[in-house]
Enzyme design. Structure first.
Site, PDB file in Angstrom:
ATOM      1  N   PRO A 118     -16.077  -3.411 -70.313  1.00 54.88           N
ATOM      2  CG  PRO A 118     -17.442  -3.399 -69.588  1.00 54.88           C
ATOM      3  CD  PRO A 118     -16.683  -2.476 -69.120  1.00 54.88           C
ATOM      4  CB  CYS A 119     -13.536  -4.583 -74.712  1.00 58.82           C
ATOM      5  SG  CYS A 119     -11.980  -5.396 -74.135  1.00 58.82           S
ATOM      6  CG  HIS A 120     -15.354  -9.282 -70.725  1.00 56.68           C
ATOM      7  ND1 HIS A 120     -14.907  -7.800 -70.166  1.00 56.68           N
ATOM      8  CD2 HIS A 120     -16.394  -9.630 -69.738  1.00 56.68           C
ATOM      9  CE1 HIS A 120     -15.544  -7.984 -68.701  1.00 56.68           C
ATOM     10  NE2 HIS A 120     -16.550  -8.904 -69.106  1.00 56.68           N
TER      11      HIS A 120
END
Length: 167
Positions: A126-128
């Site tokens: 989850p780089c978001h």
């Protein structure tokens, strides 16, 4: 090395191209942008290989899944892999600034940002959930609207975005 396999699946943020081998998911590509990823010659389309990850993505988008369980193969430098492992530790619905993530890793925000941007498995890794120090939504391979949609889906508190600051 095993041949690369791929499948395209629909999602609320547009089509996603999933790629991997017989053992692990290796890449997720957003296909709705101006430059969708095209599988190279030699890659084989095999939807059955991606049944599990497609199910987990559907559960995530349905609000039923917070952590992905599919096998992942994260190919990159040792530093990149350390950043990507740290991304998985950011809880669902939470955000962290690039600076704070860098501090935790004993690095600098710019290096963490570059590694974050090279994440081959967005959504699943989850780089978001990484945002600007001021709470702004900054760079995301799927576009800022997709980043906003993912954070809203997770109920993240931050979602103060770049566009409202520009007006």
């Amino acid at each position: 090395m095993n041949p690369m396999l791929w499948h395209e699946t629909d999602s609320p943020v547009g089509p996603l191209l999933l790629a991997g081998d017989a053992h692990a998911l290796r890449q997720v590509h957003f296909q709705a942008g101006a430059h969708p990823f095209r599988p190279p010659p030699g890659w084989r389309r095999e939807p059955a290989r991606f049944t599990e990850v497609s199910r987990e993505l559907a559960e995530y988008f349905g609000g039923e899944r917070r952590v992905f369980a599919v096998a992942l193969a994260m190919e990159g430098s040792a530093f990149q892999r350390s950043v990507w492992r740290a991304l998985v530790e950011i809880p669902y619905g939470a955000t962290l600034s690039y600076g704070e993530l860098a501090r935790r890793l004993g690095s600098v925000a710019r290096a963490v940002g570059m590694a974050n941007g090279a994440n081959p498995l967005p959504i699943v890794v989850p780089c978001h959930r990484v945002i600007g120090a001021d709470g702004s939504l900054t760079g995301f391979g799927g576009g800022l609207e997709v980043k906003r949609a993912l954070l809203e889906l997770e109920g993240a508190d931050c979602v103060c975005d770049l566009f409202s600051r520009a007006s």
